[in-house]
Motif scaffolding. Structure first.
Motif, PDB file in Angstrom:
ATOM      1  N   LEU A  55       9.079  -2.021  -2.994  1.00  0.00           N
ATOM      2  CA  LEU A  55       8.983  -0.790  -2.209  1.00  0.00           C
ATOM      3  C   LEU A  55      10.231   0.070  -2.406  1.00  0.00           C
ATOM      4  CD1 LEU A  55       7.716   1.076  -0.119  1.00  0.00           C
ATOM      5  CD2 LEU A  55       8.596  -0.433   1.677  1.00  0.00           C
ATOM      6  N   GLY A  56      11.391  -0.554  -2.387  1.00  0.00           N
ATOM      7  CA  GLY A  56      12.625   0.192  -2.604  1.00  0.00           C
ATOM      8  C   GLY A  56      12.700   0.789  -3.993  1.00  0.00           C
ATOM      9  N   LYS A  57      12.317   0.009  -4.999  1.00  0.00           N
ATOM     10  CA  LYS A  57      12.327   0.493  -6.387  1.00  0.00           C
ATOM     11  C   LYS A  57      11.323   1.617  -6.581  1.00  0.00           C
ATOM     12  CE  LYS A  57      12.111  -2.858  -9.446  1.00  0.00           C
ATOM     13  NZ  LYS A  57      11.669  -4.170 -10.015  1.00  0.00           N
ATOM     14  N   GLU A 105       0.865  -1.195   0.000  1.00  0.00           N
ATOM     15  CA  GLU A 105       0.000   0.000   0.000  1.00  0.00           C
ATOM     16  C   GLU A 105       0.892   1.232   0.000  1.00  0.00           C
ATOM     17  OE1 GLU A 105      -3.224   2.260   2.942  1.00  0.00           O
ATOM     18  OE2 GLU A 105      -1.899   0.709   3.715  1.00  0.00           O
ATOM     19  N   TYR A 106       0.656   2.145  -0.929  1.00  0.00           N
ATOM     20  CA  TYR A 106       1.488   3.347  -0.975  1.00  0.00           C
ATOM     21  C   TYR A 106       0.620   4.594  -1.060  1.00  0.00           C
ATOM     22  CZ  TYR A 106       0.652   3.972  -5.986  1.00  0.00           C
ATOM     23  OH  TYR A 106       0.055   4.193  -7.200  1.00  0.00           O
ATOM     24  N   ILE A 131      -2.464   0.587  -4.619  1.00  0.00           N
ATOM     25  CA  ILE A 131      -2.271  -0.759  -4.103  1.00  0.00           C
ATOM     26  C   ILE A 131      -1.513  -1.569  -5.152  1.00  0.00           C
ATOM     27  CG2 ILE A 131      -3.451  -2.909  -3.436  1.00  0.00           C
ATOM     28  CD1 ILE A 131      -3.758  -0.649  -1.399  1.00  0.00           C
ATOM     29  N   ILE A 132      -0.467  -2.301  -4.718  1.00  0.00           N
ATOM     30  CA  ILE A 132       0.268  -3.205  -5.600  1.00  0.00           C
ATOM     31  C   ILE A 132       0.253  -4.600  -4.966  1.00  0.00           C
ATOM     32  CG2 ILE A 132       2.416  -3.648  -6.827  1.00  0.00           C
ATOM     33  CD1 ILE A 132       3.166  -0.711  -6.310  1.00  0.00           C
ATOM     34  N   HIS A 133      -0.022  -5.615  -5.762  1.00  0.00           N
ATOM     35  CA  HIS A 133      -0.118  -6.982  -5.258  1.00  0.00           C
ATOM     36  C   HIS A 133       1.157  -7.759  -5.560  1.00  0.00           C
ATOM     37  CE1 HIS A 133      -4.471  -6.538  -4.475  1.00  0.00           C
ATOM     38  NE2 HIS A 133      -4.420  -5.744  -5.531  1.00  0.00           N
ATOM     39  N   LYS A 144       1.965   6.176   5.637  1.00  0.00           N
ATOM     40  CA  LYS A 144       0.850   5.588   4.907  1.00  0.00           C
ATOM     41  C   LYS A 144       1.297   4.568   3.863  1.00  0.00           C
ATOM     42  CE  LYS A 144      -2.013   9.754   5.416  1.00  0.00           C
ATOM     43  NZ  LYS A 144      -2.776  10.801   4.678  1.00  0.00           N
ATOM     44  N   THR A 145       2.570   4.236   3.876  1.00  0.00           N
ATOM     45  CA  THR A 145       3.107   3.245   2.945  1.00  0.00           C
ATOM     46  C   THR A 145       3.572   2.034   3.745  1.00  0.00           C
ATOM     47  OG1 THR A 145       3.813   4.983   1.410  1.00  0.00           O
ATOM     48  CG2 THR A 145       4.845   2.819   1.169  1.00  0.00           C
ATOM     49  N   LYS A 146       3.032   0.866   3.432  1.00  0.00           N
ATOM     50  CA  LYS A 146       3.382  -0.324   4.218  1.00  0.00           C
ATOM     51  C   LYS A 146       3.097  -1.599   3.423  1.00  0.00           C
ATOM     52  CE  LYS A 146      -1.131  -0.280   6.561  1.00  0.00           C
ATOM     53  NZ  LYS A 146      -1.838  -0.255   7.863  1.00  0.00           N
TER      54      LYS A 146
END
Length: 414
Positions: free
Chosen positions: A242-244, A136-137, A229-231, A260-262
């Motif tokens: 997340l790093g990229k 989630e970002y 949202i990314i799955h 809010k990003t996790k």
């Protein structure tokens, strides 16, 4: 086209833009002019705007800056253009949006014709069953940080229309007008502007959407403006991504919101691992493990969306703001006319998934109505039991008076 004008903008388009702006309503800008005041000299005002836009001499006035509270706490800056400027922006939007819309990705849902937040919730729900992990970002202050140079490069990729480019440039640099004076802007596009959602979508189309398609085609995603949202299949994949993603956004002048990003584990009866994060909020819904039932009546744990705590709190605040107990000069049918349109909207949106989670909110509305009865009728004399029984009998006689009564959420006789 008027041959004496620099740009061929039909007067009919300016009129259409006014009609769209009127439908959307909105507050007055820095000049204090409302739609109603603008309409007092409608023909003249529309002609003046058309004349200036067509000759290239239209310069947008400063945008009224208003701080509004955020659901998560704190405030955000909302930009309110004047009525005239909203119409001008709508003229450009009418031309520009069809130029970019066909290029936008299927999983971009925010502020797009034919797409909705519920569409994003629907596809995210389905994908959470197929993929064990979610990234989630949230982009920090997106509308304040969009790089103007990068954005204009994107605009020019989709149009060579000189007047569209000219006015978008002018809106990007139009200053905020605060209580302390003017505040120049070197980045961003005002949240509240008519053209801003299209420009923000265009920027993120290149900064995120196309980047994901090129570099991470194995990871489905859904984006609504600055929330996404990314799955992912495994946790390590989510951590790498997340790093990229953070690096990609830094390259585009953006920043991930750290709070809010996790990364979330989609826990259910088949995915039973123990992980710290097993819930996330997206567009007013909370996704988390919830009790569900098969067609045969068996209970099991599923990963499902339902109305979030933040959304529930906001609805409670709205109900308190009605102060129904003070409207004792109104009849019950009048109260229904006040609350039903709002309740219908809540139910249609938040009741689309796991509708039972809406019941506490709707029961709270019944409590507000009981309090109103206790205040209004002398024979009840302020007693809650008698007020509840009176309202319950009305609900039995007129079960369709309130939207939530039609769902069976009615007061009961004590």
């Amino acid at each position: 086209m008027d041959k004496t004008k620099s740009f061929g903008i039909p007067q009919e388009v300016v009129k259409l833009a006014y009609e769209k702006v009127k439908t959307n309503n909105g507050s007055a800008g820095i000049d204090g002019q409302t739609i109603e005041v603008f309409e007092e000299k409608l023909k003249d005002n529309l002609y003046k705007l058309w004349n200036r836009m067509s000759s290239g001499s239209y310069f947008p006035p400063p945008v009224k800056a208003v701080e509004i509270p955020k659901k998560s706490g704190g405030t955000r800056m909302l930009g309110i253009p004047t009525v005239t400027d909203r119409i001008a922006q709508m003229v450009v939007k009418i031309y520009f949006e069809p130029m970019v819309e066909p290029y936008f990705c299927q999983d971009s849902y925010g502020y797009r014709p034919g797409k909705s937040a519920l569409d994003a919730i629907t596809i995210t729900r389905q994908r959470c069953w197929k993929y064990d992990w979610v990234l989630e970002y949230d982009i920090k202050a997106l509308f304040d940080t969009i790089d103007h140079e990068l954005l204009m490069r994107a605009v020019k990729q989709h149009t060579n229309c000189k007047w569209v480019i000219l006015y978008i440039k002018r809106w990007l640099t139009s200053p905020f007008q605060t209580a302390d004076g003017k505040m120049e802007r070197k980045a961003g596009t005002p949240q509240g502007g008519v053209i801003s959602p299209v420009l923000a979508n265009l920027f993120l189309h290149y900064a995120f959407d196309k980047w994901m398609e090129r570099n991470n085609p194995q990871n489905p995603w859904a984006r609504y403006a600055d929330d996404g949202i990314i799955h992912c299949k495994i946790k390590e994949e989510a951590e790498r991504l997340l790093g990229k993603l953070g690096q990609r956004f830094r390259e585009c002048g953006l920043e991930l919101h750290p709070d809010k990003t996790k990364i979330i584990y989609c826990k259910d009866n088949k995915r039973t691992g123990n992980h710290q994060e097993i819930t996330f909020d997206f567009l007013g819904y909370s996704f988390r493990p919830r009790s569900a039932q098969t067609r045969e009546g068996e209970r099991f744990l599923n990963f499902l969306p339902a109305v979030s705590r933040k959304a529930s709190k906001a609805m409670h605040q709205t109900m308190r703001g009605w102060k129904l107990h003070r409207k004792t000069n109104e009849e019950l049918a009048d109260i229904a006319k006040i609350v039903n349109p709002v309740i219908r909207g809540w139910v249609n949106y938040y009741g689309s998934f796991y509708k039972s989670a809406m019941q506490p909110i709707l029961r709270k509305l019944n409590q507000c109505l009981i309090r109103w009865v206790a205040k209004k009728y002398k024979r009840v004399n302020g007693r809650q039991k008698q007020a509840q029984n009176w309202l319950a009998k009305i609900a039995q006689c007129e079960p369709r008076l309130f939207i939530h009564w039609q769902m069976g959420i009615t007061p009961t006789i004590r």
